[in-house]
Design an enzyme around this catalytic site. Structure first.
Site, short mmCIF file in Angstrom:
data_model
loop_
_atom_site.label_atom_id
_atom_site.label_comp_id
_atom_site.label_asym_id
_atom_site.label_seq_id
_atom_site.Cartn_x
_atom_site.Cartn_y
_atom_site.Cartn_z
N GLY A 8 0.82 -1.21 0.00
CA GLY A 8 0.00 0.00 0.00
C GLY A 8 0.85 1.25 0.00
N TYR A 125 -15.26 -4.07 7.19
CA TYR A 125 -13.88 -3.56 7.30
C TYR A 125 -13.37 -3.74 8.73
CZ TYR A 125 -10.33 0.23 7.56
OH TYR A 125 -9.20 0.98 7.76
N THR A 153 -6.22 7.14 14.15
CA THR A 153 -7.53 7.73 13.99
C THR A 153 -7.67 8.16 12.53
OG1 THR A 153 -9.04 9.39 14.91
CG2 THR A 153 -6.76 10.07 14.59
P1 NAP Z 1 -5.18 4.45 0.40
O1 NAP Z 1 -4.67 5.83 0.18
O2 NAP Z 1 -6.49 4.05 -0.14
O3 NAP Z 1 -4.06 3.42 -0.12
C1 NAP Z 1 -4.37 2.04 -0.11
C2 NAP Z 1 -3.17 1.33 -0.65
O4 NAP Z 1 -3.44 -0.06 -0.71
C3 NAP Z 1 -2.80 1.78 -2.07
O5 NAP Z 1 -1.40 1.74 -2.24
C4 NAP Z 1 -3.47 0.70 -2.92
O6 NAP Z 1 -2.87 0.52 -4.20
C5 NAP Z 1 -3.25 -0.52 -2.05
N1 NAP Z 1 -4.18 -1.60 -2.34
C6 NAP Z 1 -5.54 -1.59 -2.22
N2 NAP Z 1 -6.04 -2.79 -2.58
C7 NAP Z 1 -4.98 -3.57 -2.96
C8 NAP Z 1 -4.84 -4.89 -3.46
N3 NAP Z 1 -5.90 -5.68 -3.63
N4 NAP Z 1 -3.60 -5.35 -3.74
C9 NAP Z 1 -2.52 -4.57 -3.56
N5 NAP Z 1 -2.57 -3.30 -3.07
C10 NAP Z 1 -3.80 -2.81 -2.80
O7 NAP Z 1 -5.23 4.12 1.95
P2 NAP Z 1 -4.55 4.85 3.20
O8 NAP Z 1 -5.48 5.88 3.70
O9 NAP Z 1 -3.13 5.21 2.86
O10 NAP Z 1 -4.55 3.66 4.28
C11 NAP Z 1 -3.37 2.97 4.57
C12 NAP Z 1 -3.68 2.09 5.77
O11 NAP Z 1 -4.10 2.90 6.87
C13 NAP Z 1 -4.82 1.10 5.52
O12 NAP Z 1 -4.49 -0.16 6.10
C14 NAP Z 1 -6.00 1.73 6.24
O13 NAP Z 1 -6.92 0.73 6.66
C15 NAP Z 1 -5.32 2.39 7.39
N6 NAP Z 1 -6.05 3.52 7.99
C16 NAP Z 1 -6.42 4.58 7.21
C17 NAP Z 1 -7.10 5.65 7.81
C18 NAP Z 1 -7.52 6.86 7.00
O14 NAP Z 1 -8.25 7.70 7.53
N7 NAP Z 1 -7.08 7.00 5.76
C19 NAP Z 1 -7.42 5.63 9.17
C20 NAP Z 1 -7.01 4.53 9.93
C21 NAP Z 1 -6.34 3.47 9.33
P3 NAP Z 1 -3.34 1.45 -5.44
O15 NAP Z 1 -2.85 2.81 -5.10
O16 NAP Z 1 -2.69 0.85 -6.62
O17 NAP Z 1 -4.85 1.36 -5.47
O1 GFB Z 2 -14.22 9.78 7.01
P1 GFB Z 2 -15.65 9.34 7.12
O2 GFB Z 2 -16.39 9.11 5.86
O3 GFB Z 2 -15.77 7.99 7.91
O4 GFB Z 2 -16.41 10.45 8.02
P2 GFB Z 2 -15.90 7.65 9.46
C1 GFB Z 2 -17.78 10.38 8.07
C2 GFB Z 2 -18.34 11.55 8.85
O5 GFB Z 2 -18.17 12.77 8.10
C3 GFB Z 2 -19.82 11.34 9.04
C4 GFB Z 2 -19.46 13.26 7.72
O6 GFB Z 2 -20.23 11.95 10.23
C5 GFB Z 2 -20.39 12.07 7.83
O7 GFB Z 2 -21.75 12.52 8.04
N1 GFB Z 2 -19.43 13.81 6.35
C6 GFB Z 2 -19.92 15.01 6.00
C7 GFB Z 2 -18.94 13.20 5.27
N2 GFB Z 2 -19.78 15.20 4.67
C8 GFB Z 2 -19.17 14.07 4.19
C9 GFB Z 2 -18.73 13.70 2.89
O8 GFB Z 2 -18.91 14.41 1.89
N3 GFB Z 2 -18.10 12.49 2.79
C10 GFB Z 2 -17.89 11.68 3.88
N4 GFB Z 2 -17.24 10.51 3.68
N5 GFB Z 2 -18.30 12.00 5.13
C11 GFB Z 2 -14.42 5.68 8.68
C12 GFB Z 2 -14.56 4.20 8.42
O9 GFB Z 2 -15.49 6.09 9.49
O10 GFB Z 2 -13.24 5.93 9.40
C13 GFB Z 2 -13.40 3.72 7.61
O11 GFB Z 2 -15.77 3.97 7.72
C14 GFB Z 2 -12.09 4.23 8.11
O12 GFB Z 2 -13.42 2.31 7.62
C15 GFB Z 2 -12.13 5.67 8.57
O13 GFB Z 2 -11.57 3.43 9.11
C16 GFB Z 2 -10.88 6.06 9.31
O14 GFB Z 2 -14.91 8.42 10.27
O15 GFB Z 2 -17.32 7.73 9.85
#
Ligand code: NAP
Ligand code: GFB
Length: 301
Positions: A8, A125, A153
């Site tokens: 990733g 998830y 977070t």
């Molecule tokens: P992201 O920007 O969506 O990147 C996901 C990565 O995983 C990309 O490099 C993607 O490759 C790769 N990937 C997805 N499906 C794949 C597959 N089937 N085979 C190989 N590679 C694959 O995600 P991120 O936000 O950086 O998240 C990174 C980690 O942090 C994840 O484990 C996520 O669960 C965790 N996390 C994220 C958040 C958040 O708010 N973003 C919060 C808490 C935890 P491509 O670019 O080629 O698609």
């Molecule tokens: O980041 P988010 O989509 O996911 O945030 P979660 C959702 C919150 O933002 C909700 C508000 O309270 C939505 O009502 N919101 C307002 C919006 N406008 C928007 C919009 O345009 N798009 C989105 N997406 N939200 C995620 C998990 O929960 O947390 C994932 O579902 C991941 O698995 C991520 O782990 C870190 O914070 O609710």
């Protein structure tokens, strides 16, 4: 000689984490164990930072709980099994504060992960991620593998997925405000704006991940959060100001809100890094908006 492989590596977090090999899905579909083994055979990494996942915001998760479960359970199971087979010295995996039980005493602490069902919005998830915690524990128990995991977070920053339907809240809102300003149309926000979130800037997650890979060696996970809650409405205000948007902002309560809050306790992190300085959400949003405007043509959206 150290060889750090980042699964990733092309994503939001991957762009901020140090590593020698950064994989994206074009290098291998990690749901397919044969492709995973071919990658490990080719690179023989000594350490693995496992970021790869099917990731999305509340909208993406609600629509595809089964796909989020399957994709992530396959990726996670394959990666840890390959780390075992290829004798990887250390594996760092990413959980998330959204996997905690929906009904649990706040604040969230690392020992509460399995004390009840997660919020329905990301049920698939969340359970797939919880099994990553379980697999890390049992592989450490049976094989003495050095498996660690972090619990970030909500993360935001440059190189995020700005897709309006499936992205996380901050990138989705940035994209929508950009279009509202460009087209002189209302800026639509999902829900009431009342839900609370803790947001951590991707650069900070990169620093903390690099630190954990070198210095944290317990199979017990560690929360990575600012422990500073803000309302969605407050975030909307920061984005409106960053764009100097003067149009109408509409909070559409017919759209999903997900969990109301998920306040995480970062005491464990602070006990290791008492002086760590988090990027403020004000600065992070400004930097991300500037990045998005500059990179609009090529940004993931
Ligand atoms: P992201 O920007 O969506 O990147 C996901 C990565 O995983 C990309 O490099 C993607 O490759 C790769 N990937 C997805 N499906 C794949 C597959 N089937 N085979 C190989 N590679 C694959 O995600 P991120 O936000 O950086 O998240 C990174 C980690 O942090 C994840 O484990 C996520 O669960 C965790 N996390 C994220 C958040 C958040 O708010 N973003 C919060 C808490 C935890 P491509 O670019 O080629 O698609
Ligand atoms: O980041 P988010 O989509 O996911 O945030 P979660 C959702 C919150 O933002 C909700 C508000 O309270 C939505 O009502 N919101 C307002 C919006 N406008 C928007 C919009 O345009 N798009 C989105 N997406 N939200 C995620 C998990 O929960 O947390 C994932 O579902 C991941 O698995 C991520 O782990 C870190 O914070 O609710």
């Amino acid at each position: 000689m150290n060889k750090v492989l980042i699964t990733g590596g092309t994503g939001l977090v991957g762009s901020m984490v140090k590593g020698d090999i950064k994989l994206g899905s074009k290098d291998a579909d990690l749901r397919d164990f044969n492709q995973v083994k071919a990658i490990f055979e080719k690179y023989k990494p000594t350490k693995v930072v496992h970021l790869a996942a099917r990731v999305g915001g509340v909208g993406g998760n609600i629509k595809a709980k089964g796909e989020f479960y399957f994709d992530n359970i396959m990726i996670n199971t394959n990666i840890l099994e390959a780390c075992r087979i290829y004798n990887v010295e250390k594996t760092l995996s990413f959980l998330s504060t959204c996997i905690f039980p929906d009904n649990v005493e706040y604040p969230l602490t690392e020992d509460k992960i399995h004390l009840g069902a997660p919020h329905l919005s990301n049920y698939g998830y969340a359970y797939a991620k919880r099994m990553l915690d379980v697999q890390s524990y049992v592989y450490n128990d049976q094989y003495d593998m050095n498996c660690i995991s972090v619990i970030p977070t909500n993360i935001f920053g440059p190189n995020d997925n700005f897709n309006i339907e499936n992205g996380h809240v901050i990138p989705s809102l940035i994209h929508k405000c950009y279009l509202a300003k460009q087209n002189n149309t209302p800026f639509i926000v999902w829900g009431s704006g009342k839900p609370l979130r803790e947001f951590i800037y991707s650069e900070d997650i990169g620093k903390l991940t690099n630190w954990a890979l070198e210095n944290y060696n317990s199979v017990d996970p560690i929360i990575l959060s600012t422990s500073h809650e803000v309302s969605i409405k407050f975030v909307v205000g920061l984005i409106v100001n960053a764009f100097n948007f003067k149009g109408d902002v509409i909070f559409d309560t017919s759209l999903p809100e997900g969990q109301f809050r998920k306040p995480a306790d970062n005491s464990k992190l602070k006990s290791y890094l008492p002086n760590f300085k988090f990027t403020s959400i004000e600065e992070g949003i400004l930097k991300t908006v500037k990045w998005f405007i500059k990179n609009y043509q090529t940004a993931r959206k």
